[in-house]
Design a protein around this motif. Structure first.
Motif, PDB file in Angstrom:
ATOM      1  N   ASP A 125       8.892  10.338   3.382  1.00 53.33           N
ATOM      2  CA  ASP A 125       9.586  10.233   2.094  1.00 53.33           C
ATOM      3  C   ASP A 125       8.732   9.581   1.018  1.00 53.33           C
ATOM      4  O   ASP A 125       9.145   8.614   0.357  1.00 53.33           O
ATOM      5  CB  ASP A 125      10.898   9.461   2.268  1.00 53.33           C
ATOM      6  CG  ASP A 125      11.932  10.283   3.025  1.00 53.33           C
ATOM      7  OD1 ASP A 125      11.668  11.473   3.271  1.00 53.33           O
ATOM      8  OD2 ASP A 125      12.983   9.732   3.382  1.00 53.33           O
ATOM      9  N   GLY A 126       7.547  10.094   0.841  1.00 61.63           N
ATOM     10  CA  GLY A 126       6.646   9.570  -0.179  1.00 61.63           C
ATOM     11  C   GLY A 126       5.259  10.143   0.006  1.00 61.63           C
ATOM     12  O   GLY A 126       5.088  11.199   0.636  1.00 61.63           O
ATOM     13  N   SER A 127       4.260   9.444  -0.517  1.00 59.47           N
ATOM     14  CA  SER A 127       2.905   9.980  -0.445  1.00 59.47           C
ATOM     15  C   SER A 127       1.887   8.888  -0.177  1.00 59.47           C
ATOM     16  O   SER A 127       2.090   7.718  -0.496  1.00 59.47           O
ATOM     17  CB  SER A 127       2.545  10.693  -1.755  1.00 59.47           C
ATOM     18  OG  SER A 127       2.525   9.771  -2.829  1.00 59.47           O
ATOM     19  N   TYR A 174       0.839  -1.203   0.000  1.00 55.33           N
ATOM     20  CA  TYR A 174       0.000   0.000   0.000  1.00 55.33           C
ATOM     21  C   TYR A 174       0.872   1.250   0.000  1.00 55.33           C
ATOM     22  O   TYR A 174       1.941   1.290   0.612  1.00 55.33           O
ATOM     23  CB  TYR A 174      -0.891   0.038   1.242  1.00 55.33           C
ATOM     24  CG  TYR A 174      -1.812  -1.149   1.413  1.00 55.33           C
ATOM     25  CD1 TYR A 174      -3.118  -1.128   0.937  1.00 55.33           C
ATOM     26  CD2 TYR A 174      -1.380  -2.302   2.077  1.00 55.33           C
ATOM     27  CE1 TYR A 174      -3.971  -2.210   1.102  1.00 55.33           C
ATOM     28  CE2 TYR A 174      -2.231  -3.390   2.254  1.00 55.33           C
ATOM     29  CZ  TYR A 174      -3.523  -3.333   1.763  1.00 55.33           C
ATOM     30  OH  TYR A 174      -4.358  -4.410   1.934  1.00 55.33           O
ATOM     31  N   THR A 175       0.406   2.286  -0.663  1.00 55.84           N
ATOM     32  CA  THR A 175       0.974   3.642  -0.677  1.00 55.84           C
ATOM     33  C   THR A 175       2.284   3.705  -1.451  1.00 55.84           C
ATOM     34  O   THR A 175       2.770   2.706  -1.968  1.00 55.84           O
ATOM     35  CB  THR A 175       1.209   4.194   0.755  1.00 55.84           C
ATOM     36  OG1 THR A 175       2.408   3.618   1.307  1.00 55.84           O
ATOM     37  CG2 THR A 175       0.035   3.922   1.641  1.00 55.84           C
ATOM     38  N   LYS A 176       2.859   4.880  -1.476  1.00 58.10           N
ATOM     39  CA  LYS A 176       4.160   5.115  -2.100  1.00 58.10           C
ATOM     40  C   LYS A 176       5.066   5.841  -1.116  1.00 58.10           C
ATOM     41  O   LYS A 176       5.731   6.811  -1.465  1.00 58.10           O
ATOM     42  CB  LYS A 176       3.988   5.914  -3.391  1.00 58.10           C
ATOM     43  CG  LYS A 176       3.193   5.173  -4.461  1.00 58.10           C
ATOM     44  CD  LYS A 176       3.042   6.003  -5.721  1.00 58.10           C
ATOM     45  CE  LYS A 176       2.253   5.232  -6.783  1.00 58.10           C
ATOM     46  NZ  LYS A 176       2.057   6.033  -8.017  1.00 58.10           N
ATOM     47  N   ALA A 177       5.071   5.353   0.132  1.00 55.94           N
ATOM     48  CA  ALA A 177       5.895   5.936   1.182  1.00 55.94           C
ATOM     49  C   ALA A 177       6.460   4.817   2.043  1.00 55.94           C
ATOM     50  O   ALA A 177       6.002   3.677   1.991  1.00 55.94           O
ATOM     51  CB  ALA A 177       5.065   6.902   2.037  1.00 55.94           C
ATOM     52  N   ALA A 194       6.986   0.969  -0.319  1.00 56.48           N
ATOM     53  CA  ALA A 194       5.592   1.056   0.107  1.00 56.48           C
ATOM     54  C   ALA A 194       5.454   0.504   1.520  1.00 56.48           C
ATOM     55  O   ALA A 194       6.442   0.145   2.167  1.00 56.48           O
ATOM     56  CB  ALA A 194       4.697   0.255  -0.850  1.00 56.48           C
ATOM     57  N   LEU A 195       4.217   0.452   2.008  1.00 57.86           N
ATOM     58  CA  LEU A 195       3.857  -0.332   3.180  1.00 57.86           C
ATOM     59  C   LEU A 195       3.661  -1.769   2.696  1.00 57.86           C
ATOM     60  O   LEU A 195       2.647  -2.090   2.074  1.00 57.86           O
ATOM     61  CB  LEU A 195       2.580   0.215   3.815  1.00 57.86           C
ATOM     62  CG  LEU A 195       1.807  -0.690   4.785  1.00 57.86           C
ATOM     63  CD1 LEU A 195       2.672  -1.146   5.952  1.00 57.86           C
ATOM     64  CD2 LEU A 195       0.555   0.011   5.294  1.00 57.86           C
ATOM     65  N   CYS A 196       4.640  -2.627   2.921  1.00 55.83           N
ATOM     66  CA  CYS A 196       4.611  -4.001   2.417  1.00 55.83           C
ATOM     67  C   CYS A 196       4.232  -4.964   3.540  1.00 55.83           C
ATOM     68  O   CYS A 196       4.761  -4.866   4.653  1.00 55.83           O
ATOM     69  CB  CYS A 196       5.975  -4.410   1.866  1.00 55.83           C
ATOM     70  SG  CYS A 196       6.585  -3.348   0.554  1.00 55.83           S
ATOM     71  N   CYS A 216       5.926  -6.774   8.238  1.00 56.41           N
ATOM     72  CA  CYS A 216       5.695  -5.416   7.721  1.00 56.41           C
ATOM     73  C   CYS A 216       7.052  -4.755   7.476  1.00 56.41           C
ATOM     74  O   CYS A 216       7.923  -4.786   8.353  1.00 56.41           O
ATOM     75  CB  CYS A 216       4.871  -4.624   8.737  1.00 56.41           C
ATOM     76  SG  CYS A 216       4.587  -2.898   8.293  1.00 56.41           S
ATOM     77  N   TYR A 217       7.222  -4.162   6.303  1.00 55.86           N
ATOM     78  CA  TYR A 217       8.506  -3.553   5.958  1.00 55.86           C
ATOM     79  C   TYR A 217       8.335  -2.628   4.764  1.00 55.86           C
ATOM     80  O   TYR A 217       7.264  -2.552   4.154  1.00 55.86           O
ATOM     81  CB  TYR A 217       9.548  -4.639   5.637  1.00 55.86           C
ATOM     82  CG  TYR A 217       9.190  -5.525   4.473  1.00 55.86           C
ATOM     83  CD1 TYR A 217       9.701  -5.289   3.201  1.00 55.86           C
ATOM     84  CD2 TYR A 217       8.327  -6.617   4.632  1.00 55.86           C
ATOM     85  CE1 TYR A 217       9.372  -6.102   2.132  1.00 55.86           C
ATOM     86  CE2 TYR A 217       7.990  -7.436   3.568  1.00 55.86           C
ATOM     87  CZ  TYR A 217       8.515  -7.174   2.317  1.00 55.86           C
ATOM     88  OH  TYR A 217       8.181  -7.976   1.258  1.00 55.86           O
ATOM     89  N   SER A 218       9.413  -1.942   4.416  1.00 53.17           N
ATOM     90  CA  SER A 218       9.483  -1.187   3.171  1.00 53.17           C
ATOM     91  C   SER A 218      10.694  -1.687   2.403  1.00 53.17           C
ATOM     92  O   SER A 218      11.575  -2.344   2.962  1.00 53.17           O
ATOM     93  CB  SER A 218       9.595   0.314   3.440  1.00 53.17           C
ATOM     94  OG  SER A 218       8.433   0.799   4.079  1.00 53.17           O
ATOM     95  N   SER A 219      10.764  -1.364   1.112  1.00 52.96           N
ATOM     96  CA  SER A 219      11.808  -1.972   0.297  1.00 52.96           C
ATOM     97  C   SER A 219      12.245  -1.039  -0.830  1.00 52.96           C
ATOM     98  O   SER A 219      11.454  -0.246  -1.335  1.00 52.96           O
ATOM     99  CB  SER A 219      11.284  -3.292  -0.290  1.00 52.96           C
ATOM    100  OG  SER A 219      12.321  -4.020  -0.910  1.00 52.96           O
ATOM    101  N   ASN A 220      13.528  -1.179  -1.199  1.00 52.69           N
ATOM    102  CA  ASN A 220      14.060  -0.588  -2.427  1.00 52.69           C
ATOM    103  C   ASN A 220      13.917   0.935  -2.485  1.00 52.69           C
ATOM    104  O   ASN A 220      13.474   1.481  -3.486  1.00 52.69           O
ATOM    105  CB  ASN A 220      13.403  -1.243  -3.644  1.00 52.69           C
ATOM    106  CG  ASN A 220      13.639  -2.741  -3.665  1.00 52.69           C
ATOM    107  OD1 ASN A 220      14.689  -3.206  -3.240  1.00 52.69           O
ATOM    108  ND2 ASN A 220      12.653  -3.488  -4.118  1.00 52.69           N
ATOM    109  N   TYR A 221      14.343   1.605  -1.418  1.00 50.24           N
ATOM    110  CA  TYR A 221      14.243   3.066  -1.404  1.00 50.24           C
ATOM    111  C   TYR A 221      15.183   3.714  -2.420  1.00 50.24           C
ATOM    112  O   TYR A 221      14.927   4.811  -2.907  1.00 50.24           O
ATOM    113  CB  TYR A 221      14.545   3.615  -0.003  1.00 50.24           C
ATOM    114  CG  TYR A 221      16.010   3.622   0.359  1.00 50.24           C
ATOM    115  CD1 TYR A 221      16.803   4.735   0.125  1.00 50.24           C
ATOM    116  CD2 TYR A 221      16.611   2.509   0.918  1.00 50.24           C
ATOM    117  CE1 TYR A 221      18.150   4.744   0.441  1.00 50.24           C
ATOM    118  CE2 TYR A 221      17.958   2.505   1.243  1.00 50.24           C
ATOM    119  CZ  TYR A 221      18.716   3.626   1.004  1.00 50.24           C
ATOM    120  OH  TYR A 221      20.049   3.622   1.314  1.00 50.24           O
TER     121      TYR A 221
END
Length: 570
Positions: free
Chosen positions: A77-79, A55-58, A418-420, A397-402
């Protein structure tokens, strides 16, 4: 595995989803030799069920629950649906739903300038960390990063250098408004590097930062399972943080690398006065740290040397620690720790570690080590609302590939900026032993020249074996005394496949498929193999009758073993 991209008409925040079970076990638990942490005696590894959503682009998501079950989190750092955030101005999000595959995510409130003036904002990046919701009061922590500090070992860049934890802003209306008088010039627990250096007349701070990017221990909604103070009847809230080792001259202090994991706690206020709670939480004398004698001591901001000399890590592995999350798994009565750190010298590949303990300050042991997990994944945590009733299933829950925002070939489905959320299971030692295979970076048989069909099986099938002579060939990357094969078939039954080493027949594997709707069969043969040996797996002439399909099935004359997923030499 490429994410399945869905552009939902009613929820623009949903960017990738898979509702299908395509089980993938991560069986390789080999820690680097220098990392001497013990392996868990209770759990032998984890498996991915194949279900995920993004979800999202942050990034930077740590979900906390209000009393009505609605979840809230920082992000930056995103939206979120066009509502942007960036350092030093992170933001807040609202997450509605109980099914991780069907969440609705929205932005809350206005963008707030945390640092207050351009001079400070230019020196430090400011990012969200510790999140806590208690009695519907939201405590939102932030920490500092900077770009240029030569007094430590940092293997990546762009706002990499860890600086102190600033403190908390507090909201009583779920993030619509905030009480926030914190400033980077006066962090809550420690001083910034340059201030310490000037105060002590030395070239560098030998201790660096102990508590840089803390996160609250997830004890469930409203701290349901948190310890209670006997004298007052109030709950204790705990935080974990990665930081420097006071014994090391050169620390691994970045936002995603460190030497130790430390434990702090605070006695929770029962009142709902936002300004009063803000002052209480941002008073360092109300915080305690776990000391080397096992007691909790009051944090002494005026005598940091005393704190550094006495603070005890709950995990000590110099150079192998990273950004940390900790969740209490109530059904299993275990604490599950998640760590993400940058791989040595390679900012595009992060490693993930999952640990467990039966005590919050007890001895933590490794459940799973995942080298290069999903390429560049970070800020790992396990939200307690998504833990199953038996405690064995949960969502990572994590984020990836900033660095590149989206991965062209993510090694775990749904991994992106994203919210992964990826569903995983904790495997017992017997289960994990049966699933052992080479799984570093989830590349499976990533040898040149092999035919890979990303549509088959769980999305990483190497070859579909359907005819006489079908199979795979590769050159072994390591030596061993056994070869293990994992293959998938949609129908139950037993199939055979022959093993050749350097064109010489050495063994025959019997693969047993038991499930009515498809299963993965894993079989091992004792075969001595040297690095560089040519390995061939194929249907041989004497395998034909055994592998023949039933005559009433379409293509009854074919010979069908299944889809080979993984091969490892051990």
């Amino acid at each position: 595995m490429q994410p399945t991209c869905l552009f939902a008409q009613k929820d623009k925040s949903l960017i990738a989803i898979s509702e299908d079970y395509n089980w993938t076990s991560w069986g390789n638990n080999r820690l680097p030799k220098e990392c001497r942490l013990p392996l868990s005696k209770t759990f032998g590894g984890i498996s991915f069920t194949g279900r995920y959503a993004s979800y999202t682009k942050a990034d930077t998501w740590y979900l906390v629950s209000a009393s009505d079950g609605t979840m809230y989190s920082c992000y930056t750092d995103g939206s979120v649906n066009g509502e942007g955030a960036f350092s030093p101005r992170p933001r807040s999000g609202k997450v509605v739903g109980t099914d991780p595959l069907r969440l609705q995510v929205s932005a809350i409130g206005k963008l707030i300038d945390h640092n207050g003036n351009d001079k400070i904002a230019g020196k430090y990046g400011r990012y969200p960390c510790a999140q806590l919701m208690y009695n519907d009061i939201w405590y939102y922590g932030t920490y500092l990063l900077e770009q240029d500090d030569r007094t430590m070992y940092v293997p990546n860049f762009d706002w990499a250098i860890l600086q102190p934890f600033v403190g908390f802003r507090v909201s009583g209306d779920f993030g619509e408004t905030w009480c926030d008088k914190t400033t980077p010039e006066d962090p809550l627990l420690e001083n910034c590097h340059d201030k310490w250096v000037r105060a002590h007349g030395v070239d560098f701070n030998p201790y660096e930062v102990m508590i840089g990017a803390p996160h609250f221990v997830d004890f469930g909604e409203n701290l349901k399972y948190a310890p209670v103070d006997e004298a007052t009847g109030r709950k204790w809230a705990y935080m974990v943080a990665h930081g420097a080792d006071a014994r090391c001259k050169l620390a691994h202090n970045s936002w995603v690398s460190g030497d130790n994991i430390y434990l702090l706690r605070i006695l929770m206020p029962e009142g709902r006065d936002v300004e009063e709670n803000f002052r209480y939480f941002n008073d360092s004398s109300n915080w305690q740290y776990l000391s080397r004698d096992g007691s909790y001591r009051t944090w002494n901001r005026d005598n940091l040397e005393e704190v550094y000399a006495n603070i005890r890590p709950i995990v000590d592995a110099t150079g192998f620690m990273g950004n940390v999350g900790l969740t209490y798994n109530a059904p299993l009565r275990r604490f599950i720790m998640t760590l993400s750190r940058v791989a040595d010298g390679d900012r595009n590949n992060f490693n993930t570690m999952i640990l467990e303990s039966d005590a919050i300050d007890g001895k933590y042991s490794v459940v799973q080590y995942m080298k290069g997990f999903a390429s560049q994944s970070y800020f790992m945590n396990i939200p307690s609302p998504f833990i199953s009733a038996d405690g064995r299933r949960m969502w990572l829950c994590y984020s990836s590939n900033y660095a590149y925002k989206s991965s062209p070939t993510p090694t775990i489905g749904g991994s992106c900026y994203a919210l992964c959320l990826s569903e995983i299971t904790l495997d017992g030692r017997t289960e994990a032993k049966a699933r052992k295979y080479e799984a570093e970076s989830m590349h499976r048989l990533g040898h040149a020249g092999l035919r890979v069909d990303s549509v088959l099986s769980n999305g990483a099938g190497v070859a579909e074996v359907t005819m006489l002579g079908d199979g795979v060939e590769f050159y072994s990357k390591n030596s061993g005394n056994a070869i293990t094969v994992s293959a998938y078939n949609k129908v139950p039954g037993q199939k055979k496949i022959s093993v050749y080493v350097n064109d010489r027949y050495v063994a025959k594997l019997l693969l047993s498929y038991t499930a009515e709707e498809g299963t993965t069969a894993i079989q091992q043969a004792k075969v001595k193999i040297k690095r560089g040996d040519k390995i061939a797996l194929r249907v041989d002439a004497d395998d034909i009758d055994f592998n023949r399909r039933a005559p009433e099935q379409p293509g009854g004359a074919q010979h069908f073993v299944g889809v080979i997923d993984y091969v490892t030499v051990d």
